[in-house]
Design an enzyme around this catalytic site. Structure first.
Site, PDB file in Angstrom:
ATOM      1  N   GLY A  72     -31.252 -34.655  63.505  1.00 51.88           N
ATOM      2  CA  GLY A  72     -29.992 -34.517  64.014  1.00 51.88           C
ATOM      3  C   GLY A  72     -29.309 -33.555  63.443  1.00 51.88           C
ATOM      4  NE  ARG A  73     -23.597 -35.065  62.270  1.00 54.85           N
ATOM      5  CZ  ARG A  73     -22.268 -35.494  61.472  1.00 54.85           C
ATOM      6  NH1 ARG A  73     -22.304 -34.855  60.177  1.00 54.85           N
ATOM      7  NH2 ARG A  73     -21.657 -36.402  61.594  1.00 54.85           N
ATOM      8  N   GLY A  74     -28.236 -30.102  64.486  1.00 49.66           N
ATOM      9  CA  GLY A  74     -29.023 -28.897  64.101  1.00 49.66           C
ATOM     10  C   GLY A  74     -28.347 -27.817  65.165  1.00 49.66           C
TER      11      GLY A  74
ATOM     12  CD  GLN B 169     -23.544 -32.593  57.692  1.00 51.99           C
ATOM     13  OE1 GLN B 169     -24.486 -32.052  58.423  1.00 51.99           O
ATOM     14  NE2 GLN B 169     -22.935 -33.442  57.763  1.00 51.99           N
TER      15      GLN B 169
ATOM     16  CB  ALA C 252     -25.638 -26.910  60.439  1.00 47.18           C
TER      17      ALA C 252
END
Length: 409
Positions: free
Chosen positions: A276-278, A218, A255
């Protein structure tokens, strides 16, 4: 007195004009005039949840001369303002290790592989092919990260200061500011190779005007203990990557906010070339994360941006999504209010008692997430009700001109 320079540096994003008003000159003259570097402090005031963060306060500024001294100053109990003037390379600080890896992703080219940390491969990827590999120990766990104690301000001078090969661990701390530094190159080939910034059980944290690239996991992550009164603003999250979980040259792990009761403002950040994972918000039943995503600029995201899972209370307003495949994941269990229509704007404004702003989608996927439970929950959060967001268009212009290192000194 003010000097202005046009600077060219390796961290400039493609297509972005980089004009830097050089505060360094004025800063140096001011420091000399007032008797030394003790007047050096973080620039600006954090928006949103982290607005009362003071870091090291008025502690005298000092520049470490070695990796060991930097690690000691960051982790001790003394209030400090630490100014970096170069890159501190911790890549081989703890040596190397070898061991089992697994290969959860079979795409091509250059998929990331996973270090078998805490038997992750056996427990979560039992069918994946395995092998052995070597990696740098720095960054691979809390014990091998740079621990940051309470009342610390970590500042970078210019656009070429920061840390390499290791991340920051803000654990059980209060009042921390990280501003204007680069963090890069933490075992980028390996999942579980390291996070850039970890915030666990801490309060009053401001992560501002930094540039982060090439990490294994991350860019920013919270643990299960709450991260409260946190603002993450004006950062560049550069996802251009050789190794990727989805093999498209775009970093997947932006994040992850998972604390028991996180309160986070994620504002005015430049999220570039990710997948991804933003951020990813939530995921544990019984936990709640209050997250305000406001005035961020997402561009060339070859996957998803926002992912609100169980426990999430996410308000997304005034963000600009430029060529984003999936601006927000649909069908997930979390609560999210993603403003688009006039009726959604009206409901937001009525609930929060202030002007709200719609998100803009340009060459991006569609979104249908407007759970009014978010507005009900955020009525009690003054960090949200007292916020004055820009329009998405104004935010896009502002972020491209102001996010990242070298813009403040």
């Amino acid at each position: 007195f003010r000097a202005e320079l046009w600077l060219k540096d390796p961290y400039t994003l493609p297509g972005t004009l980089r004009f830097i008003p050089t505060a360094m000159v004025a800063w140096t003259i001011l420091a000399l005039a007032l008797g030394g570097p003790s007047v050096v402090q973080a620039i600006g005031t954090p928006l949103g949840f982290g607005s009362s963060t003071t870091g090291g306060g008025s502690a005298p500024a000092a520049t470490p001369t070695s990796n060991a001294q930097l690690a000691s100053w960051l982790s001790d109990s003394t209030a400090r303002t630490i100014v970096l003037t170069s890159i501190f390379d911790f890549t081989n600080y703890y040596g190397t290790a070898s061991g089992k890896i697994c290969k959860p992703w079979t795409c091509s080219p250059n998929p990331q592989v996973a270090i078998d940390q805490n038997s992750w491969c056996e427990n979560y990827q039992p069918s994946a092919a395995t092998g052995t590999a070597s990696w740098y120990v720095s960054g691979t766990g809390y014990s091998y990260s740079l621990k940051v104690g309470s009342k610390k301000t970590l500042l970078g001078k210019g656009s070429s200061a920061g840390i390499k090969g290791i991340g920051l661990l803000i654990q059980n701390a209060d009042n921390v500011i990280i501003q204007n530094i680069n963090i890069s190159d933490i075992n980028a080939q390996f999942v579980w190779g390291g996070d850039a910034i970890t915030i666990v059980g801490s309060t009053h944290v401001w992560i501002d005007h930094n540039y982060i690239k090439n990490v294994g996991r991350q860019f920013v992550v919270t643990g299960y203990d709450p991260a409260k009164a946190v603002t993450i603003s004006n950062n560049v999250f550069d996802g251009r990557a050789t190794y990727s979980a989805v093999c498209n040259g775009k970093h997947y792990w932006v994040a992850l906010f998972t604390g028991t009761s996180d309160t986070i403002t994620f504002a005015q950040n430049y999220v570039y070339m990710t997948s991804g994972r933003g951020p990813h918000v939530g995921g544990t039943s019984g936990y709640t994360q209050y997250v305000h995503l406001v005035n961020n600029y997402y561009v060339s995201v070859g996957g998803h941006a926002i992912d609100s899972q169980v426990g999430a209370v996410t308000l997304a307003e005034g963000n600009y999504f430029n060529t984003v495949t999936t601006p927000s994941v649909s069908g997930s269990a979390g609560n999210e209010y993603f403003i688009q229509s006039s009726s959604e704007l009206s409901a937001c404004q009525s609930a929060l008692g202030r002007t709200c702003q719609a998100n803009t989608l340009l060459s991006s996927g569609s979104v249908s997430r407007a759970n009014t439970a978010v507005l009900t929950a955020l009525k009690a959060q003054s960090a949200v009700t007292g916020y004055s967001p820009m329009t998405a268009s104004a935010a896009a212009t502002y972020v491209q001109a102001n996010a990242g290192v070298g813009k403040i000194n």
